[in-house]
Design an enzyme around this catalytic site. Structure first.
Site, PDB file in Angstrom:
ATOM      1  N   GLY A 153      -4.712  -0.757  -7.376  1.00  0.00           N
ATOM      2  CA  GLY A 153      -4.989   0.325  -6.448  1.00  0.00           C
ATOM      3  C   GLY A 153      -5.956  -0.075  -5.355  1.00  0.00           C
ATOM      4  CB  VAL A 159       0.968  -0.069  -8.268  1.00  0.00           C
ATOM      5  CG1 VAL A 159       2.250  -0.427  -9.017  1.00  0.00           C
ATOM      6  CG2 VAL A 159       1.119  -0.364  -6.783  1.00  0.00           C
ATOM      7  CE  LYS A 171      13.794   3.470 -14.084  1.00  0.00           C
ATOM      8  NZ  LYS A 171      14.847   2.524 -13.635  1.00  0.00           N
ATOM      9  CG  ASP A 269       3.236  -9.931   3.114  1.00  0.00           C
ATOM     10  OD1 ASP A 269       2.699 -11.037   3.316  1.00  0.00           O
ATOM     11  OD2 ASP A 269       2.710  -9.036   2.429  1.00  0.00           O
TER      12      ASP A 269
END
Length: 400
Positions: A153, A159, A171, A269
């Site tokens: 984070g 996340v 998930k 990226d």
């Protein structure tokens, strides 16, 4: 608050507006006489209201049709019915009214309480299709997912690992808070996040992360994506990759780049942390937060601002010049070197030193063991884009 009132009696409409102005003095109330509007059109959407209040006597409109429309359109506002008699109340409830009261015996406190309940019920329903983040409490909730732990984070995004209640397995939920009053950076991060979803959702490729769900709220957005239990390419590089493993990964990544380039997207990226690994050994490209549509004429991040990772940046990207698909191929070449040797081709004690070496240093040797791939590496990482492979498809053709 935006409230739509439907009734043909002007005095009663004014009475309802008075009731509504007490709890919600700033509400935008549209009081309409249906007799002046004619029958309800098929494309009637509730006029963007948060609440629709209607009496039974709204001819030539049909209250039945309004409730049928509300049942089929998720964005339709809750419908509150003011019935003619108490005997009519159960019937309108079964037809889908969010609340039903008797018009002739309407009492202010009870009326407002029913309206508040209807609004809360709609908000609760909306929350089942969204995800909420509380900065004060640090909590997260979403329908269909049980949160396991926070993976990473920043001030603007986090996340999480979550378990789906609808299917077996895990998930990953990536959440970005929209805090436009906090800083310009937060607003840019939110916009990039939305672009990331737009990019990935158009693609169906085995080597590009698969998106399971997406949602946007007033102050956040989130993506639900597949979970990669094997981690990212950094782990494979640390433990050592064989030549065959590196070549397989190169084919998969070149194929993924060919797919995104074909629809006018640059990744911008590409690095080991943005290449995830599945249990079957395959790789998937993630994190399109810096991706850019080739057709855009203006940089989303502002003129001259550099985004990306210096170790993997092409010379043109490092110097904030225009980039095209060959910039991603340069990054792919840097990845190839690292997969084979376990080290980065250009290092320095500061980012600008690395950027300088990309533009001026000779390409390092892969060593005798991988001498057969030196020309491939050097063509991928040529300083001048014109000297590189022209496309990811050309790289695929060059790979053994």
């Amino acid at each position: 608050m935006k409230i739509l009132v439907l009734d043909n009696d002007a005095d009663f409409r004014r009475l309802l507006m008075h009731h509504l102005s007490i709890p919600w003095p700033d509400a935008q109330v549209s009081a309409i006489a249906p007799v002046t509007m004619g029958p309800l059109s098929d494309d009637f959407s509730g006029a963007g209201a948060d609440l629709l209040i209607s009496t039974e006597r709204i001819r030539p409109m049909s209250l039945d049709k309004i409730l049928q429309t509300a049942a089929t359109k998720s964005a339709f506002p809750p419908v509150v019915v003011l019935a003619e008699t108490a005997a009519d109340v159960p019937e309108w409830r079964t037809r889908g009214a969010a609340a039903v009261m008797v018009r002739a015996t309407l009492k202010h406190d009870a009326f407002i309480a029913e309206l508040r309940a209807a609004i809360r019920a709609r908000q609760a329903l909306a929350s089942t299709n969204s995800l909420f983040f509380s900065a004060e409490e640090g909590t997260l909730a979403a329908r269909g997912y049980r949160f396991v732990k926070k993976l990473s984070g920043t001030d603007y995004s986090s996340v999480y690992l979550a378990q789906s209640e609808r299917e077996l397995g895990y998930k990953v939920l990536k959440v970005v808070r929209h805090l436009p009053d906090f800083s310009d950076k937060a607003d840019e991060t939110f916009n990039r996040f939305l672009q990331e979803y737009e990019v990935v959702s158009t693609l169906r490729h085995p080597n590009i992360v698969q998106i399971a769900d997406f949602g946007v709220g007033d102050d956040h957005a989130y993506i639900v994506m597949e979970y990669f239990p094997e981690g990212d390419l950094r782990r494979r590089i640390r433990t050592g990759m064989s030549l065959d493993d590196a070549l397989v990964a190169m084919r998969e990544l070149a194929s993924a780049l060919a797919a995104i380039h074909a629809v006018g997207i640059l990744h911008r990226d590409l690095k080991p942390g943005n290449v995830m690994c599945r249990r079957d050994g395959s790789c998937a490209l993630i994190d399109f937060g810096l991706a850019k549509q080739l057709r855009l004429t203006a940089e989303m991040t502002g003129t001259g601002e550099i985004f990306g990772t210096p170790y993997y940046m092409s010379p043109e990207q490092g110097h904030a010049r225009d980039v095209d698909a060959r910039s991603d191929l340069y990054s792919l070449g840097i990845l190839f070197f690292e997969m084979l040797t376990g080290r980065k081709p250009f290092t320095s004690d500061n980012p600008m030193g690395i950027i300088y070496k990309h533009s001026h240093e000779p390409r390092p040797s892969l060593g005798d063991e991988f001498a057969a791939y030196q020309a491939l590496f050097e063509m991928l990482t040529a300083i001048d884009p014109a000297d590189r492979y022209p496309s990811a498809d050309a790289v695929l053709e060059a790979l053994p």
